[in-house]
Design a protein around this motif. Structure first.
Motif, mmCIF file in Angstrom:
data_model
loop_
_atom_site.group_PDB
_atom_site.id
_atom_site.type_symbol
_atom_site.label_atom_id
_atom_site.label_comp_id
_atom_site.label_asym_id
_atom_site.label_seq_id
_atom_site.Cartn_x
_atom_site.Cartn_y
_atom_site.Cartn_z
ATOM 1 N N ASP A 48 -2.436 3.384 4.307
ATOM 2 C CA ASP A 48 -1.201 2.780 3.644
ATOM 3 C C ASP A 48 -0.866 3.097 2.345
ATOM 4 O OD1 ASP A 48 -0.352 1.510 6.082
ATOM 5 O OD2 ASP A 48 -1.031 -0.472 5.714
ATOM 6 N N ALA A 49 -1.949 2.951 1.548
ATOM 7 C CA ALA A 49 -1.792 3.231 0.221
ATOM 8 C C ALA A 49 -1.564 4.912 -0.158
ATOM 9 C CB ALA A 49 -3.209 2.958 -0.607
ATOM 10 N N LEU A 50 -2.231 5.854 0.784
ATOM 11 C CA LEU A 50 -1.980 7.286 0.687
ATOM 12 C C LEU A 50 -0.593 7.555 0.997
ATOM 13 C CD1 LEU A 50 -5.652 8.472 1.885
ATOM 14 C CD2 LEU A 50 -4.481 8.465 -0.342
ATOM 15 N N ARG A 51 -0.205 6.950 2.253
ATOM 16 C CA ARG A 51 1.346 7.132 2.489
ATOM 17 C C ARG A 51 2.400 7.012 1.443
ATOM 18 N NH1 ARG A 51 -0.557 4.119 7.200
ATOM 19 N NH2 ARG A 51 -1.329 5.639 8.951
ATOM 20 N N ARG A 52 1.850 5.850 0.769
ATOM 21 C CA ARG A 52 3.094 5.544 -0.146
ATOM 22 C C ARG A 52 2.558 5.567 -1.827
ATOM 23 N NH1 ARG A 52 4.426 -0.499 1.592
ATOM 24 N NH2 ARG A 52 3.039 -0.421 3.402
ATOM 25 N N ARG A 53 1.651 6.637 -1.792
ATOM 26 C CA ARG A 53 1.005 6.646 -3.070
ATOM 27 C C ARG A 53 1.502 6.459 -4.493
ATOM 28 N NH1 ARG A 53 -2.521 12.074 -4.977
ATOM 29 N NH2 ARG A 53 -0.739 12.588 -5.970
ATOM 30 N N GLN A 54 2.778 7.454 -4.731
ATOM 31 C CA GLN A 54 3.538 7.716 -5.974
ATOM 32 C C GLN A 54 4.261 6.328 -6.230
ATOM 33 O OE1 GLN A 54 1.417 10.222 -6.544
ATOM 34 N NE2 GLN A 54 3.001 10.552 -7.968
ATOM 35 N N SER A 55 4.959 5.643 -5.008
ATOM 36 C CA SER A 55 5.695 4.550 -5.406
ATOM 37 C C SER A 55 4.840 3.459 -5.621
ATOM 38 C CB SER A 55 6.668 4.208 -4.050
ATOM 39 O OG SER A 55 5.905 4.013 -3.141
ATOM 40 N N VAL A 100 11.929 10.484 5.953
ATOM 41 C CA VAL A 100 10.848 10.180 4.976
ATOM 42 C C VAL A 100 10.212 8.879 4.689
ATOM 43 C CG1 VAL A 100 10.353 10.124 2.353
ATOM 44 C CG2 VAL A 100 11.421 12.058 3.524
ATOM 45 N N GLU A 101 10.999 7.923 5.076
ATOM 46 C CA GLU A 101 10.917 6.441 5.076
ATOM 47 C C GLU A 101 9.752 6.395 6.462
ATOM 48 O OE1 GLU A 101 9.954 2.603 4.880
ATOM 49 O OE2 GLU A 101 10.982 3.702 3.298
ATOM 50 N N GLN A 102 9.943 7.038 7.523
ATOM 51 C CA GLN A 102 9.249 6.961 8.661
ATOM 52 C C GLN A 102 7.862 7.585 8.257
ATOM 53 O OE1 GLN A 102 9.358 5.571 11.947
ATOM 54 N NE2 GLN A 102 11.433 4.961 10.989
ATOM 55 N N MET A 103 7.808 8.513 7.299
ATOM 56 C CA MET A 103 6.466 9.129 7.026
ATOM 57 C C MET A 103 5.602 7.871 6.072
ATOM 58 S SD MET A 103 7.230 12.867 5.477
ATOM 59 C CE MET A 103 7.923 14.202 6.464
ATOM 60 N N ARG A 104 6.400 7.223 5.578
ATOM 61 C CA ARG A 104 5.752 6.031 4.621
ATOM 62 C C ARG A 104 5.178 4.924 5.380
ATOM 63 N NH1 ARG A 104 8.700 3.072 1.708
ATOM 64 N NH2 ARG A 104 7.403 2.976 -0.049
ATOM 65 N N GLN A 105 5.302 5.012 6.778
ATOM 66 C CA GLN A 105 4.981 3.865 7.751
ATOM 67 C C GLN A 105 3.731 4.442 8.550
ATOM 68 O OE1 GLN A 105 6.116 1.042 7.038
ATOM 69 N NE2 GLN A 105 7.739 2.151 5.573
ATOM 70 N N ARG A 106 3.032 3.636 9.255
ATOM 71 C CA ARG A 106 1.822 3.733 10.288
ATOM 72 C C ARG A 106 2.610 4.548 11.387
ATOM 73 N NH1 ARG A 106 -1.581 -1.850 10.065
ATOM 74 N NH2 ARG A 106 -1.489 -1.699 7.720
ATOM 75 N N GLY A 138 4.864 17.477 9.814
ATOM 76 C CA GLY A 138 5.269 16.473 10.665
ATOM 77 C C GLY A 138 4.320 15.358 11.210
ATOM 78 N N THR A 139 3.150 15.542 10.701
ATOM 79 C CA THR A 139 2.111 14.606 11.065
ATOM 80 C C THR A 139 1.483 13.928 9.926
ATOM 81 O OG1 THR A 139 0.223 16.146 11.169
ATOM 82 C CG2 THR A 139 1.506 15.690 13.311
ATOM 83 N N TRP A 140 2.228 13.857 8.871
ATOM 84 C CA TRP A 140 1.552 13.508 7.589
ATOM 85 C C TRP A 140 1.372 11.921 7.552
ATOM 86 C CZ3 TRP A 140 3.899 17.385 3.644
ATOM 87 C CH2 TRP A 140 3.105 18.390 3.666
ATOM 88 N N ARG A 141 2.100 11.200 8.252
ATOM 89 C CA ARG A 141 1.683 9.765 8.291
ATOM 90 C C ARG A 141 0.452 9.579 8.814
ATOM 91 N NH1 ARG A 141 6.548 7.604 12.455
ATOM 92 N NH2 ARG A 141 6.190 9.256 14.389
#
Length: 388
Positions: free
Chosen positions: A51-58, A137-143, A296-299
């Motif tokens: 979760d931290a890596l998905r939302r690292r910058q924010s 991009v919001e979907q990328m930030r989720q599991r 496309g799979t970065w989440r």
């Protein structure tokens, strides 16, 4: 482990990852050394890290530092957790919050999803996603959701749902593919079920299944999976239709589990070297799921998003073009060359196809499709080519 101890462990692992260690290797190494950690502890720590890596910058901005501590603090603040209680101090919890950190907790944790994408990638994503870029991009930030592919050679979707339910896994059909099940409960139990062990279902994203469904497979075809990797796509084909299936990959080690997976699925897959493929008769379908950015799979692999650089993209597009040229030699007259990536970047997708067609005027594009995250799938691209 207490919740606070899990947070402290995630902070330490994140610091290793930020220093350059691969995320999965770091997590696996910690799990092997930490016998005191139960399965729920390992799962919780993994979830914190990913979760931290998905939302690292924010998370780093909100937490005040691009460190394991700063990112975890920002993540907890985004999620509305009681960070003050979790940062309760040694011996097992993170050091208590400083006055500055407490002051940050009172500020807004609002996030613009695009800040969790490296800036140089945004124009490419805009080209592909257009007005839907924020949602994707919001979907990328989720599991990522967990999907299963039903092996139609062994069972039906309806029976697989019932079989899984008896073993504590709840799943429902997904509209993007007639073989896809979305797991809604018990995802971590899947690999231990008899339904999985007996080859009735396999783990596979719904966009990959939808791509295979679109290939118009027919009984008796000769099919080559030219970049087979672990074999998920060729097994998906074999699960739909009886045909002659050949798998090849430049890195033979990637296919080491394919014979066992094929046996479990009841599928006969021939593994051939490039020399053997060149000597064989041509194929009715050549499928190339080429090496790509994986955007496309970065989440699912969020540390890859931060490691990927412009020079990596340049090297990949050159390799993709070479694979496309080579694979086209193996297509029978009247056959199909299918080019696929799990990318959202035009240079790897539509631009690649346009360049191939410009250099090979005797080929044309039959169809192309880009799956997006806002469809409930991973990002995936497929173009089908044929000789004019």
């Amino acid at each position: 482990m207490t919740p606070a101890a899990r947070v402290q462990t995630a902070i330490e692992l994140l610091d290793q990852i930020l220093a350059g260690a691969p995320a999965e290797k770091t997590l696996t190494g910690w799990a092997r050394k930490s016998r005191f950690a139960g399965s729920k502890d390992r799962a919780a720590v993994r979830d914190h890290v990913y979760d931290a890596l998905r939302r690292r910058q924010s998370a780093a901005r909100i937490g005040g530092a691009l460190t394991g501590r700063g990112i975890l603090l920002g993540l907890l603040m985004q999620d509305g957790a009681d960070a003050d209680a979790l940062f309760s101090g040694p011996p097992y919890a993170p050091e208590p919050l400083s006055d500055l950190e407490k002051e940050m907790m009172s500020s807004s944790a609002d996030v613009a999803p695009l800040e969790d994408i490296p800036e140089w990638m945004l124009p490419m994503l805009q080209d592909t996603l257009g007005d839907e870029i924020d949602e994707n991009v919001e979907q990328m930030r989720q599991r990522a959701p967990v999907f299963l592919r039903v092996n139609l050679q062994k069972t039906t979707v309806e029976l697989a749902v019932l079989q899984l339910k008896e073993e504590g896994v709840l799943a429902e059909p997904h509209p993007l593919s007639d073989t896809a099940l979305h797991v809604t409960e018990g995802a971590r139990r899947v690999s231990n079920t008899e339904t999985f062990r007996n080859g009735y279902v396999e783990l596979q994203d719904v966009s990959s299944q939808a791509a295979i469904q679109s290939l118009s497979l027919k009984t008796g075809m000769r099919v080559l999976d030219f970049c087979a990797g672990g074999g998920g796509k060729v097994l998906a084909m074999a699960g739909r239709c009886e045909a002659t299936y050949v798998a090849h990959d430049a890195n033979v080690a990637r296919m080491k589990d394919l014979p066992l997976r094929g046996k479990r699925a009841g599928a006969a897959i021939q593994i051939k070297s490039l020399e053997e493929v060149e000597k064989a008769a041509r194929f009715d379908l050549v499928f190339c799921d080429v090496p790509c950015s994986g955007s496309g799979t970065w989440r699912r692999t969020p540390d890859a998003k931060w490691r990927f650089q412009k020079e990596d993209l340049e090297a990949l597009t050159a390799l993709q073009a070479e694979i496309l040229r080579t694979a086209s030699r193996f297509v029978e007259t009247g056959g199909i060359l299918a080019y696929a990536t799990c990318s959202l970047f035009p240079p790897e997708n539509s631009d690649q196809i346009a360049a191939f067609l410009a250099q090979n005027p005797d080929w044309h594009c039959v169809s192309e499709r880009q799956w997006r995250l806002d469809e409930g799938a991973d990002g995936f691209y497929l173009a089908k080519l044929a000789r004019t």
